[in-house]
Design a protein around this motif. Structure first.
Motif, PDB file in Angstrom:
ATOM      1  N   THR A 120       0.830  -1.204   0.000  1.00 29.43           N
ATOM      2  CA  THR A 120       0.000   0.000   0.000  1.00 29.43           C
ATOM      3  C   THR A 120       0.865   1.254   0.000  1.00 29.43           C
ATOM      4  N   TYR A 121       2.148   1.101   0.385  1.00 27.09           N
ATOM      5  CA  TYR A 121       3.065   2.237   0.431  1.00 27.09           C
ATOM      6  C   TYR A 121       4.069   2.229  -0.721  1.00 27.09           C
ATOM      7  N   PHE A 122       4.430   1.033  -1.177  1.00 28.76           N
ATOM      8  CA  PHE A 122       5.490   0.939  -2.165  1.00 28.76           C
ATOM      9  C   PHE A 122       5.071   0.009  -3.305  1.00 28.76           C
ATOM     10  N   ALA A 123       5.557   0.308  -4.506  1.00 29.82           N
ATOM     11  CA  ALA A 123       5.286  -0.537  -5.668  1.00 29.82           C
ATOM     12  C   ALA A 123       5.945  -1.901  -5.480  1.00 29.82           C
ATOM     13  N   PRO A 124       5.365  -2.961  -6.032  1.00 30.00           N
ATOM     14  CA  PRO A 124       5.928  -4.309  -5.843  1.00 30.00           C
ATOM     15  C   PRO A 124       7.389  -4.425  -6.265  1.00 30.00           C
ATOM     16  N   GLU A 125       7.763  -3.782  -7.368  1.00 28.31           N
ATOM     17  CA  GLU A 125       9.147  -3.897  -7.821  1.00 28.31           C
ATOM     18  C   GLU A 125      10.106  -3.217  -6.849  1.00 28.31           C
ATOM     19  N   VAL A 126       9.643  -2.176  -6.178  1.00 29.04           N
ATOM     20  CA  VAL A 126      10.455  -1.510  -5.156  1.00 29.04           C
ATOM     21  C   VAL A 126      10.725  -2.479  -4.003  1.00 29.04           C
ATOM     22  N   VAL A 127       9.698  -3.205  -3.581  1.00 31.23           N
ATOM     23  CA  VAL A 127       9.850  -4.165  -2.487  1.00 31.23           C
ATOM     24  C   VAL A 127      10.810  -5.279  -2.902  1.00 31.23           C
ATOM     25  N   ARG A 128      10.684  -5.732  -4.126  1.00 34.42           N
ATOM     26  CA  ARG A 128      11.595  -6.769  -4.633  1.00 34.42           C
ATOM     27  C   ARG A 128      13.033  -6.245  -4.638  1.00 34.42           C
ATOM     28  N   TYR A 129      13.227  -5.025  -5.120  1.00 30.87           N
ATOM     29  CA  TYR A 129      14.556  -4.410  -5.135  1.00 30.87           C
ATOM     30  C   TYR A 129      15.115  -4.331  -3.715  1.00 30.87           C
ATOM     31  N   PHE A 130      14.278  -3.888  -2.785  1.00 35.61           N
ATOM     32  CA  PHE A 130      14.699  -3.774  -1.387  1.00 35.61           C
ATOM     33  C   PHE A 130      15.173  -5.115  -0.848  1.00 35.61           C
ATOM     34  N   ILE A 131      14.454  -6.185  -1.124  1.00 35.98           N
ATOM     35  CA  ILE A 131      14.828  -7.513  -0.644  1.00 35.98           C
ATOM     36  C   ILE A 131      16.212  -7.910  -1.172  1.00 35.98           C
ATOM     37  N   LEU A 132      16.519  -7.501  -2.408  1.00 33.21           N
ATOM     38  CA  LEU A 132      17.771  -7.900  -3.031  1.00 33.21           C
ATOM     39  C   LEU A 132      18.947  -7.004  -2.664  1.00 33.21           C
ATOM     40  N   THR A 133      18.694  -5.930  -1.909  1.00 40.13           N
ATOM     41  CA  THR A 133      19.797  -5.053  -1.503  1.00 40.13           C
ATOM     42  C   THR A 133      20.669  -5.674  -0.426  1.00 40.13           C
ATOM     43  N   SER A 134      20.210  -6.730   0.199  1.00 41.58           N
ATOM     44  CA  SER A 134      20.992  -7.435   1.215  1.00 41.58           C
ATOM     45  C   SER A 134      21.294  -8.835   0.705  1.00 41.58           C
ATOM     46  N   HIS A 135      22.514  -9.322   0.955  1.00 44.70           N
ATOM     47  CA  HIS A 135      22.849 -10.682   0.555  1.00 44.70           C
ATOM     48  C   HIS A 135      21.880 -11.647   1.224  1.00 44.70           C
ATOM     49  N   TYR A 136      21.472 -12.665   0.496  1.00 48.05           N
ATOM     50  CA  TYR A 136      20.389 -13.521   0.989  1.00 48.05           C
ATOM     51  C   TYR A 136      20.683 -14.169   2.333  1.00 48.05           C
ATOM     52  N   ARG A 137      21.972 -14.391   2.660  1.00 51.51           N
ATOM     53  CA  ARG A 137      22.289 -15.028   3.942  1.00 51.51           C
ATOM     54  C   ARG A 137      22.355 -14.037   5.097  1.00 51.51           C
ATOM     55  N   SER A 138      22.341 -12.736   4.782  1.00 48.28           N
ATOM     56  CA  SER A 138      22.456 -11.703   5.812  1.00 48.28           C
ATOM     57  C   SER A 138      21.082 -11.276   6.299  1.00 48.28           C
ATOM     58  N   PRO A 139      21.005 -10.705   7.492  1.00 46.31           N
ATOM     59  CA  PRO A 139      19.728 -10.136   7.938  1.00 46.31           C
ATOM     60  C   PRO A 139      19.314  -8.984   7.013  1.00 46.31           C
ATOM     61  N   LEU A 140      18.028  -8.792   6.877  1.00 47.57           N
ATOM     62  CA  LEU A 140      17.479  -7.691   6.081  1.00 47.57           C
ATOM     63  C   LEU A 140      16.731  -6.765   7.022  1.00 47.57           C
ATOM     64  N   GLN A 141      17.224  -5.549   7.195  1.00 47.13           N
ATOM     65  CA  GLN A 141      16.635  -4.606   8.143  1.00 47.13           C
ATOM     66  C   GLN A 141      15.468  -3.865   7.483  1.00 47.13           C
ATOM     67  N   TYR A 142      14.265  -4.111   7.995  1.00 46.88           N
ATOM     68  CA  TYR A 142      13.098  -3.435   7.423  1.00 46.88           C
ATOM     69  C   TYR A 142      12.808  -2.132   8.161  1.00 46.88           C
ATOM     70  N   THR A 143      12.875  -1.038   7.411  1.00 49.67           N
ATOM     71  CA  THR A 143      12.376   0.261   7.870  1.00 49.67           C
ATOM     72  C   THR A 143      11.749   0.936   6.659  1.00 49.67           C
ATOM     73  N   GLN A 144      10.840   1.849   6.903  1.00 53.11           N
ATOM     74  CA  GLN A 144      10.254   2.610   5.798  1.00 53.11           C
ATOM     75  C   GLN A 144      11.352   3.353   5.043  1.00 53.11           C
ATOM     76  N   GLU A 145      12.362   3.848   5.788  1.00 50.79           N
ATOM     77  CA  GLU A 145      13.449   4.606   5.159  1.00 50.79           C
ATOM     78  C   GLU A 145      14.271   3.724   4.218  1.00 50.79           C
ATOM     79  N   ASN A 146      14.522   2.476   4.636  1.00 50.03           N
ATOM     80  CA  ASN A 146      15.301   1.576   3.788  1.00 50.03           C
ATOM     81  C   ASN A 146      14.558   1.231   2.501  1.00 50.03           C
ATOM     82  N   VAL A 147      13.253   1.019   2.605  1.00 49.52           N
ATOM     83  CA  VAL A 147      12.483   0.720   1.395  1.00 49.52           C
ATOM     84  C   VAL A 147      12.387   1.975   0.522  1.00 49.52           C
TER      85      VAL A 147
END
Length: 462
Positions: free
Chosen positions: A284-311
């Protein structure tokens, strides 16, 4: 040459499939009793990229990707009873919702998507084999348990000290187990619960045995890659290895891949902690491709820090890429050149998506430079290369206009935006600068950013 970190050996290894003509991967999918949250989205996106890249290397017709659906377990039964609905009606609803979320995120459907309730026969057969071999026993309560003592290498995947686990185990008032670490393979029927017939009486499967039966039925006793979230390493994946190898007498999976947790305020995102955000909430806040991009900004084995600012940062980065692509007709073909060498080297190094994104960002800079210098041929080649490489991450496949202008949602419809831009253009032509500025500012307040250039005015949703 593709290298993958193997959770079993704790080393990066050159990936060598058992059969180069048939690469086989199994990923633990969703337990369908609620909406998917961002942690689930990470599993979907991470292994979608793994699948895409394996298809690039070996060919799409030579890769089988199995992602299961758990459609019977304690949580499903409890939620169905709470709602007053049949368990299979509940799971049917949430399977549809899961598919909707996956499609929004650009996640391709797996080749096979088995449901646990469709594999009751193979599950019963595997439990029977374990009983016959002396690896399982029926307790006084009617449940059938796996005897952990019988499997000598139990704990190899997680690296846990089993004596410490045993000492710290919370043993319920259940004296049917021989050992606190023994786990259930078949649960005896309780009144009002779904049940199936078995040699040990009516009941239903335990969670762990479901995946062993589905994976071996779909991919064979021994296959290439087994994946899932880090939280599944123990006990779920540990138990899968024990029961599968005891039943078949063969090595189970060659490579174990686990993606890291999504974190909120330094804690793992989970439904049990109540700190989760569903995929549809985030969308509701971000386009799906943005969320996908955000997920890929961290290596898959590393933690992914979710904040509105990071997305939001991911949104800005993706907007820069699409803005660079805007107005450029990509050249025919995927001439990726030296950018491709570095991009694929990143993915060859245990699917290093942050490094792959860095290559795309460098290409964005070079594309902007080519446009500024009037190098139309160079710009066209760069645009083609960016889209060609982006497809392996599931990015940059929309037209720039479609991405940048987005979906109207509750804001202005596209036609309304175009009408206001036409009025602003007329005001500018008549040198009514105050009116022109007012219309520009009104559009900005309503989430539309104007960009004036020699060729006219373009717009995007901010």
């Amino acid at each position: 040459m593709l290298k993958i970190y193997n959770g079993l050996t704790r080393e990066k290894e050159i990936f060598k499939p058992l059969d180069v003509n048939h690469v086989r991967m199994y990923v633990c999918g969703m337990t369908v009793y609620d909406f998917c949250h961002l942690g689930h989205a990470r599993v979907l996106v991470v292994f979608d990229v793994v699948y895409r890249y394996l298809c690039r290397i070996y060919g799409q017709d030579k890769v089988t990707y199995v992602r299961n659906i758990t459609d019977i377990d304690d949580k499903i039964i409890a939620r169905a009873q709470q709602n007053g609905e049949a368990y299979n009606h509940l799971t049917g609803r949430f399977i549809a919702e899961m598919n909707r979320d996956a499609a929004a995120l650009g996640v391709a459907s797996p080749n096979v998507e088995p449901r646990a309730t469709s594999y009751i026969g193979p599950i019963v057969d595997m439990v029977q084999t374990l009983v016959n071999k002396g690896y399982a026993y029926q307790g006084a309560n009617g449940d059938v348990y796996y005897d952990v003592h019988r499997f000598a290498t139990y704990g190899a995947l997680s690296g846990r000290n089993m004596e410490e686990e045993r000492t710290g185990a919370r043993v319920a008032v259940d004296e049917s187990k021989r050992d606190p670490l023994d786990f259930v393979l078949w649960k005896s029927a309780k009144p009002g619960e779904p049940q199936w017939e078995s040699p040990w009486g009516a009941g239903r499967p335990g969670w762990h045995i479901e995946c062993s039966a589905m994976s071996t039925q779909c991919l064979g006793n021994h296959f290439d890659i087994h994946g899932g979230g880090m939280d599944l390493k123990f006990p779920h994946h540990e138990n899968e290895i024990a029961q599968s190898e005891a039943a078949t007498g063969e090595h189970f999976a060659n490579v174990w891949m686990h993606n890291g947790h999504v974190m909120v305020d330094s804690e793992k995102m989970s439904k049990s902690l109540g700190n989760f955000f569903t995929v549809r909430e985030v969308l509701t806040y971000f386009a799906p491709e943005v969320v996908r991009y955000f997920i890929l900004t961290s290596h898959y084995r590393s933690p992914l820090q979710y904040t509105q600012e990071n997305v939001a940062g991911a949104k800005s980065a993706l907007e820069r890429m699409y803005t660079a692509l805007r107005g450029v007709a990509p050249a025919n073909g995927d001439d990726v050149g030296e950018y491709g060498v570095r991009f694929f080297s990143a993915l060859d190094d245990d699917f290093n998506t942050p490094e792959a994104l860095a290559v795309l960002f460098e290409m964005t800079r070079d594309l902007n430079r080519a446009k500024q210098e009037g190098d139309n041929i160079g710009a066209a080649r760069l645009a083609s290369s960016m889209k060609g490489l982006g497809k392996y991450l599931g990015l940059l496949q929309q037209t720039p206009e479609a991405f940048l202008q987005g979906v109207a949602a509750e804001g202005l419809a596209d036609a309304e935006v175009e009408e206001m831009i036409a009025r602003r253009n007329a005001a500018r032509k008549s040198k009514m600068w105050a009116e022109s500025d007012r219309l520009r500012d009104e559009l900005k307040v309503r989430g539309v950013i104007l960009e004036d250039a020699a060729g006219g005015t373009t717009w995007r949703r901010g």
